[in-house]
Write an enzyme that holds these catalytic residues in place. Structure first.
Site, PDB file in Angstrom:
ATOM      1  N   GLY A   2     -22.305 -38.685 -44.468  1.00 48.49           N
ATOM      2  CA  GLY A   2     -21.106 -38.902 -45.274  1.00 48.49           C
ATOM      3  C   GLY A   2     -20.339 -37.604 -45.231  1.00 48.49           C
ATOM      4  O   GLY A   2     -20.137 -37.027 -44.166  1.00 48.49           O
ATOM      5  N   GLU A   3     -19.979 -37.113 -46.394  1.00 46.24           N
ATOM      6  CA  GLU A   3     -19.269 -35.838 -46.473  1.00 46.24           C
ATOM      7  C   GLU A   3     -20.177 -34.873 -47.250  1.00 46.24           C
ATOM      8  O   GLU A   3     -20.409 -35.071 -48.446  1.00 46.24           O
ATOM      9  CB  GLU A   3     -17.948 -36.093 -47.207  1.00 46.24           C
ATOM     10  CG  GLU A   3     -16.797 -35.260 -46.767  1.00 46.24           C
ATOM     11  CD  GLU A   3     -16.739 -34.923 -45.283  1.00 46.24           C
ATOM     12  OE1 GLU A   3     -16.535 -35.842 -44.470  1.00 46.24           O
ATOM     13  OE2 GLU A   3     -16.903 -33.745 -44.931  1.00 46.24           O
ATOM     14  N   SER A   4     -20.681 -33.872 -46.552  1.00 44.82           N
ATOM     15  CA  SER A   4     -21.676 -32.994 -47.185  1.00 44.82           C
ATOM     16  C   SER A   4     -21.146 -32.326 -48.464  1.00 44.82           C
ATOM     17  O   SER A   4     -21.878 -32.170 -49.442  1.00 44.82           O
ATOM     18  CB  SER A   4     -22.175 -31.938 -46.201  1.00 44.82           C
ATOM     19  OG  SER A   4     -21.091 -31.243 -45.629  1.00 44.82           O
ATOM     20  N   CYS A  43     -27.217 -36.607 -40.532  1.00 44.31           N
ATOM     21  CA  CYS A  43     -25.869 -36.047 -40.444  1.00 44.31           C
ATOM     22  C   CYS A  43     -25.519 -35.139 -41.636  1.00 44.31           C
ATOM     23  O   CYS A  43     -26.109 -34.066 -41.757  1.00 44.31           O
ATOM     24  CB  CYS A  43     -24.866 -37.167 -40.227  1.00 44.31           C
ATOM     25  SG  CYS A  43     -23.405 -36.587 -39.360  1.00 44.31           S
ATOM     26  N   ARG A  56     -21.681 -26.957 -38.856  1.00 46.58           N
ATOM     27  CA  ARG A  56     -20.909 -28.154 -39.232  1.00 46.58           C
ATOM     28  C   ARG A  56     -19.939 -28.512 -38.098  1.00 46.58           C
ATOM     29  O   ARG A  56     -19.430 -27.625 -37.420  1.00 46.58           O
ATOM     30  CB  ARG A  56     -20.130 -27.837 -40.496  1.00 46.58           C
ATOM     31  CG  ARG A  56     -19.640 -29.057 -41.202  1.00 46.58           C
ATOM     32  CD  ARG A  56     -18.920 -28.677 -42.477  1.00 46.58           C
ATOM     33  NE  ARG A  56     -18.526 -29.870 -43.196  1.00 46.58           N
ATOM     34  CZ  ARG A  56     -17.539 -29.903 -44.067  1.00 46.58           C
ATOM     35  NH1 ARG A  56     -16.868 -28.815 -44.348  1.00 46.58           N
ATOM     36  NH2 ARG A  56     -17.237 -31.027 -44.670  1.00 46.58           N
ATOM     37  N   ILE A  82     -21.138 -38.708 -35.325  1.00 47.30           N
ATOM     38  CA  ILE A  82     -19.810 -38.769 -35.954  1.00 47.30           C
ATOM     39  C   ILE A  82     -19.531 -37.431 -36.641  1.00 47.30           C
ATOM     40  O   ILE A  82     -20.194 -37.097 -37.620  1.00 47.30           O
ATOM     41  CB  ILE A  82     -19.742 -39.912 -36.992  1.00 47.30           C
ATOM     42  CG1 ILE A  82     -20.136 -41.251 -36.349  1.00 47.30           C
ATOM     43  CG2 ILE A  82     -18.335 -40.005 -37.604  1.00 47.30           C
ATOM     44  CD1 ILE A  82     -20.328 -42.383 -37.337  1.00 47.30           C
ATOM     45  N   ARG A  83     -18.587 -36.693 -36.100  1.00 44.82           N
ATOM     46  CA  ARG A  83     -18.309 -35.342 -36.613  1.00 44.82           C
ATOM     47  C   ARG A  83     -19.636 -34.639 -36.947  1.00 44.82           C
ATOM     48  O   ARG A  83     -19.840 -34.088 -38.018  1.00 44.82           O
ATOM     49  CB  ARG A  83     -17.411 -35.388 -37.866  1.00 44.82           C
ATOM     50  CG  ARG A  83     -15.982 -35.807 -37.547  1.00 44.82           C
ATOM     51  CD  ARG A  83     -15.145 -35.931 -38.817  1.00 44.82           C
ATOM     52  NE  ARG A  83     -15.662 -36.951 -39.690  1.00 44.82           N
ATOM     53  CZ  ARG A  83     -16.065 -36.737 -40.946  1.00 44.82           C
ATOM     54  NH1 ARG A  83     -15.989 -35.539 -41.479  1.00 44.82           N
ATOM     55  NH2 ARG A  83     -16.527 -37.731 -41.660  1.00 44.82           N
ATOM     56  N   HIS A 111     -26.701 -40.712 -36.364  1.00 40.90           N
ATOM     57  CA  HIS A 111     -26.814 -41.825 -37.325  1.00 40.90           C
ATOM     58  C   HIS A 111     -27.716 -42.945 -36.798  1.00 40.90           C
ATOM     59  O   HIS A 111     -27.207 -43.900 -36.196  1.00 40.90           O
ATOM     60  CB  HIS A 111     -25.417 -42.416 -37.594  1.00 40.90           C
ATOM     61  CG  HIS A 111     -24.540 -41.545 -38.430  1.00 40.90           C
ATOM     62  ND1 HIS A 111     -24.421 -41.686 -39.790  1.00 40.90           N
ATOM     63  CD2 HIS A 111     -23.750 -40.508 -38.091  1.00 40.90           C
ATOM     64  CE1 HIS A 111     -23.576 -40.781 -40.261  1.00 40.90           C
ATOM     65  NE2 HIS A 111     -23.156 -40.055 -39.246  1.00 40.90           N
ATOM     66  N   GLU A 170     -28.979 -45.295 -38.375  1.00 38.61           N
ATOM     67  CA  GLU A 170     -28.768 -46.538 -39.141  1.00 38.61           C
ATOM     68  C   GLU A 170     -27.617 -47.366 -38.565  1.00 38.61           C
ATOM     69  O   GLU A 170     -27.375 -48.477 -39.007  1.00 38.61           O
ATOM     70  CB  GLU A 170     -28.510 -46.207 -40.627  1.00 38.61           C
ATOM     71  CG  GLU A 170     -27.119 -45.682 -40.976  1.00 38.61           C
ATOM     72  CD  GLU A 170     -26.875 -44.228 -40.574  1.00 38.61           C
ATOM     73  OE1 GLU A 170     -27.724 -43.635 -39.877  1.00 38.61           O
ATOM     74  OE2 GLU A 170     -25.805 -43.697 -40.929  1.00 38.61           O
TER      75      GLU A 170
HETATM   76  N1  GLN Z   1     -18.996 -33.457 -40.779  1.00 38.21           N
HETATM   77  C1  GLN Z   1     -19.505 -34.108 -41.959  1.00 38.21           C
HETATM   78  C2  GLN Z   1     -19.836 -33.109 -43.048  1.00 38.21           C
HETATM   79  O1  GLN Z   1     -19.740 -31.959 -42.836  1.00 38.21           O
HETATM   80  C3  GLN Z   1     -20.751 -34.907 -41.620  1.00 38.21           C
HETATM   81  C4  GLN Z   1     -20.393 -36.133 -40.864  1.00 38.21           C
HETATM   82  C5  GLN Z   1     -21.293 -37.296 -41.063  1.00 38.21           C
HETATM   83  O2  GLN Z   1     -22.184 -37.307 -41.936  1.00 38.21           O
HETATM   84  N2  GLN Z   1     -21.078 -38.320 -40.301  1.00 38.21           N
HETATM   85  O3  GLN Z   1     -20.193 -33.481 -44.130  1.00 38.21           O
END
Ligand code: GLN
Length: 205
Positions: free
Chosen positions: A55-57, A87, A118, A147-148, A183, A185
């Protein structure tokens, strides 16, 4: 047969995808039990395994601090609770972050001796899927979705490299704690959830 309870930290991110993958895996393995969405400290009491999703850390971190859930996770990890972090979850498990992570003021849980970078593969446009080889899962390649995604720059102490893609570390493990920068999942391959659930089955609760 014991009833297995697996928790998925449900503060933000790919929560339902992990819940579904875990439910399918339990069914496949013929295990009785359930998957809980963990939102507060008390929810951690009865589980035999915890998934910290992507998600978004920064957001997950803020909500973890607000709910004071971090301390309990650290305590349970020390008692051997199996943890699978993916992630953004992997970022949160590290002992050390890069400059970008430091700038956000994210307070890392420090469960794995690793330095994490990151957005190590670039921004959103650079999200991609590829086949990787994971020795613990056997010969058949695993389709990994990035993903990112972060990457691990280095591991030390008891933390070991668990998976690599090209010259980057994308999985690290120390005993009961496994972090992946992709990921698992988001594909139908359940081997990683299966590996994790087998760890949870062995955790005495
Ligand atoms: N780049 C995101 C972060 O720094 C992580 C991306 C993800 O969990 N898919 O939180």
């Amino acid at each position: 047969m014991k009833k297995l309870k697996i928790g998925v930290l449900a503060l933000q991110g790919a929560v339902s995808e992990h819940i579904e993958a875990l439910e399918r895996t339990m069914k496949k393995l013929g295990l009785k039990g359930k998957v809980l969405a963990v939102r507060k400290t008390e929810d951690l009491n009865e589980i035999s395994g915890l998934v910290i999703p992507g998600g978004e850390s920064t957001t997950i971190n803020r909500l973890m601090l607000e709910t004071k859930i971090s301390e309990k996770i650290i305590e349970l990890a020390g008692q051997g609770l199996p943890i699978l972090a993916t992630c953004a979850g992997a970022i949160l498990l590290a002992k050390e972050g890069d400059e970008q992570i430091k700038k956000t003021g994210t307070i890392l849980l420090g469960l794995l001796e690793m330095k994490i970078l990151r957005n190590a593969f670039g921004r959103q446009v650079n999200s991609f899927e590829t086949e990787i080889k994971i020795p613990e899962l056997g010969k058949r390649p695993f389709r990994a979705v990035f993903i990112r995604a972060p990457a691990v720059e280095k591991v030390w102490g008891e933390t070991k490299v668990w998976a690599k893609y090209k010259n980057k570390i994308i999985g690290a493990k120390k005993g009961n704690v496994l972090a992946l920068t992709f990921h698992p999942e988001l594909t139908s391959d359940l081997r990683i959830h299966e590996y994790f659930i087998k760890m949870a089955v062995d955790f005495p609760r």
